[in-house]
Design a protein around this motif. Structure first.
Motif, mmCIF file in Angstrom:
data_model
loop_
_atom_site.group_PDB
_atom_site.id
_atom_site.type_symbol
_atom_site.label_atom_id
_atom_site.label_comp_id
_atom_site.label_asym_id
_atom_site.label_seq_id
_atom_site.Cartn_x
_atom_site.Cartn_y
_atom_site.Cartn_z
ATOM 1 N N LEU A 1 0.846 -1.188 0.000
ATOM 2 C CA LEU A 1 0.000 0.000 0.000
ATOM 3 C C LEU A 1 0.881 1.236 0.000
ATOM 4 C CD1 LEU A 1 -2.459 -1.214 2.767
ATOM 5 C CD2 LEU A 1 -2.852 -1.265 0.319
ATOM 6 N N GLU A 2 0.569 2.187 -0.849
ATOM 7 C CA GLU A 2 1.359 3.412 -0.935
ATOM 8 C C GLU A 2 0.445 4.628 -0.990
ATOM 9 O OE1 GLU A 2 4.111 3.256 -4.206
ATOM 10 O OE2 GLU A 2 5.117 1.481 -3.431
ATOM 11 N N ALA A 3 0.949 5.711 -0.417
ATOM 12 C CA ALA A 3 0.236 6.989 -0.454
ATOM 13 C C ALA A 3 1.268 8.102 -0.395
ATOM 14 C CB ALA A 3 -0.734 7.109 0.707
ATOM 15 N N GLU A 4 0.869 9.270 -0.838
ATOM 16 C CA GLU A 4 1.748 10.434 -0.746
ATOM 17 C C GLU A 4 0.905 11.639 -0.364
ATOM 18 O OE1 GLU A 4 5.678 12.177 -2.945
ATOM 19 O OE2 GLU A 4 4.436 10.714 -3.976
ATOM 20 N N LEU A 5 1.411 12.385 0.615
ATOM 21 C CA LEU A 5 0.758 13.610 1.067
ATOM 22 C C LEU A 5 1.631 14.794 0.684
ATOM 23 C CD1 LEU A 5 -0.206 12.510 4.693
ATOM 24 C CD2 LEU A 5 -1.665 12.500 2.677
ATOM 25 N N TYR A 6 0.981 15.866 0.256
ATOM 26 C CA TYR A 6 1.708 17.077 -0.118
ATOM 27 C C TYR A 6 1.305 18.197 0.832
ATOM 28 C CZ TYR A 6 2.164 14.375 -4.405
ATOM 29 O OH TYR A 6 2.429 13.373 -5.308
ATOM 30 N N LEU A 7 2.291 18.759 1.517
ATOM 31 C CA LEU A 7 2.068 19.867 2.441
ATOM 32 C C LEU A 7 2.622 21.137 1.816
ATOM 33 C CD1 LEU A 7 1.411 21.121 5.260
ATOM 34 C CD2 LEU A 7 3.704 20.394 5.957
ATOM 35 N N ARG A 8 1.822 22.180 1.804
ATOM 36 C CA ARG A 8 2.258 23.484 1.304
ATOM 37 C C ARG A 8 2.040 24.503 2.423
ATOM 38 N NH1 ARG A 8 3.464 26.459 -2.958
ATOM 39 N NH2 ARG A 8 2.513 28.474 -3.291
ATOM 40 N N LEU A 9 3.074 25.308 2.682
ATOM 41 C CA LEU A 9 3.017 26.322 3.727
ATOM 42 C C LEU A 9 3.307 27.696 3.147
ATOM 43 C CD1 LEU A 9 5.083 24.536 6.530
ATOM 44 C CD2 LEU A 9 2.603 24.720 6.386
ATOM 45 N N GLU A 10 2.592 28.693 3.653
ATOM 46 C CA GLU A 10 2.858 30.095 3.296
ATOM 47 C C GLU A 10 2.786 30.912 4.574
ATOM 48 O OE1 GLU A 10 -0.103 31.260 0.430
ATOM 49 O OE2 GLU A 10 1.007 30.381 -1.228
ATOM 50 N N LEU A 11 3.808 31.712 4.815
ATOM 51 C CA LEU A 11 3.822 32.617 5.956
ATOM 52 C C LEU A 11 3.527 34.010 5.439
ATOM 53 C CD1 LEU A 11 4.454 32.765 9.051
ATOM 54 C CD2 LEU A 11 6.724 33.564 8.375
ATOM 55 N N LYS A 12 2.515 34.648 6.025
ATOM 56 C CA LYS A 12 2.118 35.992 5.592
ATOM 57 C C LYS A 12 1.991 36.903 6.799
ATOM 58 C CE LYS A 12 -0.458 34.404 1.536
ATOM 59 N NZ LYS A 12 -1.735 34.469 0.811
ATOM 60 N N ASP A 13 2.190 38.200 6.567
ATOM 61 C CA ASP A 13 1.947 39.149 7.644
ATOM 62 C C ASP A 13 0.446 39.440 7.694
ATOM 63 O OD1 ASP A 13 1.430 40.982 5.597
ATOM 64 O OD2 ASP A 13 3.327 42.033 5.835
ATOM 65 N N GLU B 1 7.198 23.776 0.366
ATOM 66 C CA GLU B 1 6.413 22.558 0.157
ATOM 67 C C GLU B 1 7.218 21.349 0.593
ATOM 68 O OE1 GLU B 1 5.301 22.190 -3.917
ATOM 69 O OE2 GLU B 1 4.210 24.084 -3.950
ATOM 70 N N LYS B 2 6.502 20.327 1.012
ATOM 71 C CA LYS B 2 7.153 19.064 1.349
ATOM 72 C C LYS B 2 6.167 17.940 1.071
ATOM 73 C CE LYS B 2 9.764 16.588 4.797
ATOM 74 N NZ LYS B 2 10.462 16.642 6.055
ATOM 75 N N SER B 3 6.699 16.816 0.578
ATOM 76 C CA SER B 3 5.837 15.654 0.374
ATOM 77 C C SER B 3 6.265 14.551 1.332
ATOM 78 C CB SER B 3 5.891 15.177 -1.079
ATOM 79 O OG SER B 3 7.182 14.758 -1.403
ATOM 80 N N PHE B 4 5.298 13.744 1.701
ATOM 81 C CA PHE B 4 5.527 12.630 2.623
ATOM 82 C C PHE B 4 5.060 11.357 1.933
ATOM 83 C CE2 PHE B 4 4.624 16.402 5.157
ATOM 84 C CZ PHE B 4 5.706 16.439 6.021
ATOM 85 N N GLY C 1 4.050 13.971 10.255
ATOM 86 C CA GLY C 1 5.065 14.453 9.334
ATOM 87 C C GLY C 1 5.605 15.781 9.813
ATOM 88 N N GLU C 2 6.926 15.947 9.743
ATOM 89 C CA GLU C 2 7.546 17.181 10.230
ATOM 90 C C GLU C 2 8.195 17.951 9.087
ATOM 91 O OE1 GLU C 2 8.642 15.913 14.792
ATOM 92 O OE2 GLU C 2 10.252 15.915 13.318
ATOM 93 N N PHE C 3 8.153 19.259 9.214
ATOM 94 C CA PHE C 3 8.730 20.173 8.228
ATOM 95 C C PHE C 3 9.432 21.273 9.015
ATOM 96 C CE2 PHE C 3 7.531 22.789 4.166
ATOM 97 C CZ PHE C 3 8.854 23.121 3.986
ATOM 98 N N GLU C 4 10.762 21.293 8.928
ATOM 99 C CA GLU C 4 11.499 22.360 9.611
ATOM 100 C C GLU C 4 11.572 23.571 8.689
ATOM 101 O OE1 GLU C 4 15.022 22.140 12.554
ATOM 102 O OE2 GLU C 4 15.909 22.486 10.579
ATOM 103 N N VAL C 5 11.041 24.683 9.163
ATOM 104 C CA VAL C 5 11.004 25.925 8.390
ATOM 105 C C VAL C 5 12.182 26.795 8.812
ATOM 106 C CG1 VAL C 5 9.670 28.011 7.900
ATOM 107 C CG2 VAL C 5 8.499 25.811 8.175
ATOM 108 N N LEU C 6 12.929 27.273 7.824
ATOM 109 C CA LEU C 6 14.062 28.155 8.066
ATOM 110 C C LEU C 6 13.884 29.389 7.186
ATOM 111 C CD1 LEU C 6 16.886 28.670 9.328
ATOM 112 C CD2 LEU C 6 17.838 27.534 7.324
ATOM 113 N N ILE C 7 13.717 30.542 7.817
ATOM 114 C CA ILE C 7 13.523 31.787 7.080
ATOM 115 C C ILE C 7 14.752 32.664 7.310
ATOM 116 C CG2 ILE C 7 12.047 33.800 6.750
ATOM 117 C CD1 ILE C 7 9.801 32.090 8.073
ATOM 118 N N PRO C 8 15.572 32.844 6.278
ATOM 119 C CA PRO C 8 16.759 33.690 6.431
ATOM 120 C C PRO C 8 16.361 35.155 6.640
ATOM 121 C CG PRO C 8 16.778 32.503 4.315
ATOM 122 C CD PRO C 8 15.456 32.280 4.944
#
Length: 158
Positions: A71-83, A93-96, A116-123
């Motif tokens: 059995l296989e599946a894939e999840l797509y996570l999309r993140l946007e940081l806004k003021d 974006e990250k896929s799992f 699922g973890e996504f480490e966000v790094l904003i320079p």
């Protein structure tokens, strides 16, 4: 008081359904949900880091059965940081990918939740400062096997 029931509308509905292709009527799962957690927020002179964790029940994930019964599946996570004004500051974006050797292995895992973890790094730089305040983190999760997208917004203090 008894009244006569007009079956004309039922006839119209049956006629309309007969023109639909059979595959248009399906019992597709249309809803899934996920939890979003933000943790480990750190600010240095040159970057802001935080960890985003999504979790969801394995029951909500649609798996494809492969030729070898795995059995296989894939999840797509999309993140946007806004003021608060809606100005985009960062996006990523990250896929799992998920895989189980058979249905029994998946059933044993169902007591747990997928995480699922996504480490966000904003320079940070002089021309791109990120003042300490509240921001909005927009997230969306899509499954490979479906076109459905679930979206959430969470406030985050950076």
């Amino acid at each position: 008081i008894l009244s006569a029931i007009n079956l004309e509308h039922l006839q119209d509905l049956n006629l309309a359904q007969s023109y639909l292709p059979r595959e248009a009527i399906s019992q597709e799962r249309t809803f899934f949900d996920y939890d979003l957690k933000i943790s480990k927020v750190e600010r240095t002179s040159d970057a802001v880091k935080f960890l985003v964790t999504i979790s969801m029940s394995y029951d909500d994930i649609w798996f494809e059965v492969m030729d070898n019964a795995s059995l296989e599946a894939e999840l797509y996570l999309r993140l946007e940081l806004k003021d608060k004004a809606g100005q985009l500051i960062w996006q990523g974006e990250k896929s799992f990918a998920l895989a189980f050797k058979d249905e029994d292995e998946l059933k044993r895992q169902e007591v747990n939740k997928f995480r699922g973890e996504f480490e966000v790094l904003i320079p940070l730089s002089e021309d791109k400062p990120l003042p300490p305040r509240k921001y909005l983190l927009y997230s969306s999760v899509k499954q490979k096997t479906s076109e459905k997208v679930i979206k959430k917004v969470k406030e985050i203090k950076l």
